[in-house]
Design an enzyme around this catalytic site. Sequence first.
Site, short mmCIF file in Angstrom:
data_model
loop_
_atom_site.label_atom_id
_atom_site.label_comp_id
_atom_site.label_asym_id
_atom_site.label_seq_id
_atom_site.Cartn_x
_atom_site.Cartn_y
_atom_site.Cartn_z
N LYS A 18 0.88 -1.09 0.12
CA LYS A 18 0.12 -0.04 -0.18
C LYS A 18 0.91 1.29 -0.21
O LYS A 18 0.52 2.20 0.68
CB LYS A 18 -0.88 0.01 1.13
N LYS A 76 -15.01 -1.44 2.60
CA LYS A 76 -13.56 -1.62 1.61
C LYS A 76 -12.96 -0.60 2.38
O LYS A 76 -13.12 0.41 2.94
CB LYS A 76 -14.08 -1.27 0.24
N ASP A 77 -11.66 -0.83 2.17
CA ASP A 77 -10.31 -0.31 2.89
C ASP A 77 -10.26 1.16 2.08
O ASP A 77 -10.63 1.30 1.07
CB ASP A 77 -9.09 -0.81 2.48
N ARG A 78 -9.90 2.17 3.34
CA ARG A 78 -9.85 3.30 2.64
C ARG A 78 -8.58 3.53 1.73
O ARG A 78 -8.53 4.24 0.42
CB ARG A 78 -9.48 4.52 3.81
#
Length: 349
Positions: A18, A76-78
């Site tokens: 990420k 959902k992931d930021r």
Amino acid sequence: MSDLNYLYGAPLSKADFKTTAEDFMVDEDLGIEFTGSGEHVCLQVVKKGENTQYVAKLIAQRAGVSPRDVSYAGMKDRHGVCSQWFSVKVPIKKPIDFSDLNSESVFVVSQQRHERKLRTGCHKGNKFTITLRNVTDPLDILCRINAVRSGVPNYFGEQRFGRDGHNLVMAEKMFAGERIRDKKLRGIIISAARSHVFNQLVSLRVKEHGLAKTMHREVFMLSGSNAFFEDAISDENIARLASGDIMMSAPMVGKSEKGLTEQEKVWLGPYQSWCDGLGELGLKNERRMLRLIPQDFSVETIDESTLKLSFGLPKGCFATALLRELVDYTDASPRERKEKDSKDEDPIK
């Protein structure tokens, strides 16, 4: 998750995860055929650097309703580029063009009418595309790929437990008698506690038995269902396991020991206080599949220190459970935003 046992031993390679939003891409597989009519509008939205609740609030504002009236299959992931579906009730006689919401961080891809709203957990799964950077030992990762294709422990990811495990600290306080008035927060904490007990039991099983070896008695789940049954290992059950008709499972602890094997009761011994606390909440006994098998797993070498992984997972499963068996990764997403995310964490993925 650092205290959990590895199925294939601790990975040798390190990598950054990420580093940019584009390094973590998620495409939600809803698996629903829309009716094309009805009072519910389903929206496929791609978001970048925003969390699910933020997008839900935007949709609510555009529709003139409360954010509670906007539903979605899962959070959902930021920290990524994520495609997911939302639904909101909009009268047929008052159509709304939600493309007005489009911005640098939010884009409405599709807008469909449907007769029912989307409910939590109604999706089939998610497709992940993950780029690993600053990889120190690509060969070790590539050597592990074939093993990981056959499955990894279906651990809950660290995001389930909040930043620095804060949700588990809150769970201990709740079991000690502290009241948590916020209903949503209470649900998150209960989910974290249950997930923690599951992870610890699975970790013990991995250490003592692995996942390939069946025990004398197993609790099997029917594929595509939450139904489960306990039975002795037999040629018939081995054949059903091989065909994918049934799966081995581990307990999501509830109000009684019904459905637990004798060995599972032994493994849960050190966590009896957690089991008692969860039992007092009257939770229904449930099971979760033991082995997580990725679908359509592929890897691409971008350069000598960069790899791109692609795979699909069933709903409720965590990409980090697979990733940890491949590489010792460092989450490189911005720290200040990560701290905010821990407060927004939701039990559903």
